[in-house]
Enzyme design. Structure first.
Site, mmCIF file in Angstrom:
data_model
loop_
_atom_site.group_PDB
_atom_site.id
_atom_site.type_symbol
_atom_site.label_atom_id
_atom_site.label_comp_id
_atom_site.label_asym_id
_atom_site.label_seq_id
_atom_site.Cartn_x
_atom_site.Cartn_y
_atom_site.Cartn_z
ATOM 1 N N ASP A 1 0.866 -1.185 0.000
ATOM 2 C CA ASP A 1 0.000 0.000 0.000
ATOM 3 C C ASP A 1 0.907 1.241 0.000
ATOM 4 O O ASP A 1 1.836 1.326 0.799
ATOM 5 C CB ASP A 1 -0.890 -0.040 1.252
ATOM 6 C CG ASP A 1 -2.017 0.987 1.212
ATOM 7 O OD1 ASP A 1 -1.735 2.185 1.022
ATOM 8 O OD2 ASP A 1 -3.177 0.586 1.388
ATOM 9 N N GLN B 1 -14.293 2.831 1.581
ATOM 10 C CA GLN B 1 -13.586 2.357 0.385
ATOM 11 C C GLN B 1 -13.253 3.551 -0.502
ATOM 12 O O GLN B 1 -14.102 4.413 -0.741
ATOM 13 C CB GLN B 1 -14.451 1.352 -0.395
ATOM 14 C CG GLN B 1 -13.726 0.734 -1.587
ATOM 15 C CD GLN B 1 -14.553 -0.339 -2.314
ATOM 16 O OE1 GLN B 1 -15.751 -0.499 -2.046
ATOM 17 N NE2 GLN B 1 -13.919 -1.051 -3.215
ATOM 18 N N HIS C 1 -10.186 -5.186 -2.566
ATOM 19 C CA HIS C 1 -8.851 -5.481 -2.015
ATOM 20 C C HIS C 1 -8.960 -5.809 -0.537
ATOM 21 O O HIS C 1 -9.832 -5.290 0.161
ATOM 22 C CB HIS C 1 -7.894 -4.302 -2.219
ATOM 23 C CG HIS C 1 -8.466 -2.987 -1.807
ATOM 24 N ND1 HIS C 1 -9.339 -2.280 -2.617
ATOM 25 C CD2 HIS C 1 -8.326 -2.243 -0.681
ATOM 26 C CE1 HIS C 1 -9.693 -1.165 -2.004
ATOM 27 N NE2 HIS C 1 -9.102 -1.121 -0.818
ATOM 28 N N PHE C 2 -8.050 -6.652 -0.089
ATOM 29 C CA PHE C 2 -7.900 -6.953 1.332
ATOM 30 C C PHE C 2 -6.645 -6.243 1.828
ATOM 31 O O PHE C 2 -5.583 -6.361 1.219
ATOM 32 C CB PHE C 2 -7.763 -8.467 1.563
ATOM 33 C CG PHE C 2 -9.065 -9.209 1.413
ATOM 34 C CD1 PHE C 2 -9.533 -9.577 0.154
ATOM 35 C CD2 PHE C 2 -9.820 -9.541 2.523
ATOM 36 C CE1 PHE C 2 -10.745 -10.249 0.009
ATOM 37 C CE2 PHE C 2 -11.036 -10.217 2.389
ATOM 38 C CZ PHE C 2 -11.493 -10.572 1.133
ATOM 39 N N HIS C 3 -6.787 -5.512 2.943
ATOM 40 C CA HIS C 3 -5.643 -4.889 3.603
ATOM 41 C C HIS C 3 -5.039 -5.907 4.569
ATOM 42 O O HIS C 3 -5.771 -6.537 5.337
ATOM 43 C CB HIS C 3 -6.095 -3.687 4.439
ATOM 44 C CG HIS C 3 -6.686 -2.557 3.652
ATOM 45 N ND1 HIS C 3 -5.956 -1.471 3.257
ATOM 46 C CD2 HIS C 3 -7.953 -2.332 3.202
ATOM 47 C CE1 HIS C 3 -6.737 -0.615 2.601
ATOM 48 N NE2 HIS C 3 -7.957 -1.120 2.554
#
Ligand code: DGP
Length: 137
Positions: free
Chosen positions: A31, A94, A100-102
């Site tokens: 990220d 969002q 997406h997965f954090h």
């Protein structure tokens, strides 16, 4: 689904990213506005805005990659805790509309930085990505 969202462009290689893992169905990369050192994102290659739109096979592949990446992030950042988060819709926070997965390392007493606010240094992200890749091998 807007095929010009930033993650679709990363998938097409139009925008650079610090990749840590890729297979047929999924991609994981750092990220750029990490809430903690080691903050990694996992996405399906299939176009879907959120978890409600993603077909089951793609969702299964994405959560399996998320588990795999979470194990590597935990090891690479010596994190006793790992936060996995996934936001659906702007009302939920969002900001990029490709699901997406954090994956965020957590340490006792260390607060998260703000969501999607401060850009990290690219050299630092490159070093962090290398650490996660090494833990995946
Ligand atoms: P969300 O708010 O859950 O949609 O999170 C989007 C995340 O994506 C946020 O933590 C910041 C990150 N992000 C935004 N733009 C980029 C980008 O261009 N590259 C990367 N690697 N991450 C980005």
């Amino acid at each position: 689904y807007d095929s010009n969202n930033i993650f679709a462009r990363i998938l097409r290689g139009e925008i650079p990213s610090h990749k840590v893992f890729e297979d047929e169905h999924t991609l994981a990369f750092m990220d750029v506005m990490p809430q903690a050192d080691g903050h990694t994102l996992v996405i399906p290659k299939a176009p879907a805005e959120n978890i409600l739109d993603l077909p089951p096979g793609a969702l299964a592949a994405t959560i399996l990659t998320t588990q795999r990446v979470a194990r590597a992030v935990k090891q690479a950042f010596d994190a006793p805790g790992i936060l996995i988060a996934q936001l659906n819709g702007s009302a939920a926070g969002q900001s990029v509309f490709h699901i997406h997965f954090h994956v965020v390392p957590r340490h006792e007493g260390l607060d998260l930085r703000f969501h999607a606010r401060d850009m990290a240094d690219h050299k630092v992200l490159a070093e962090h990505a290398a650490r996660v890749r090494a833990a995946l091998d």
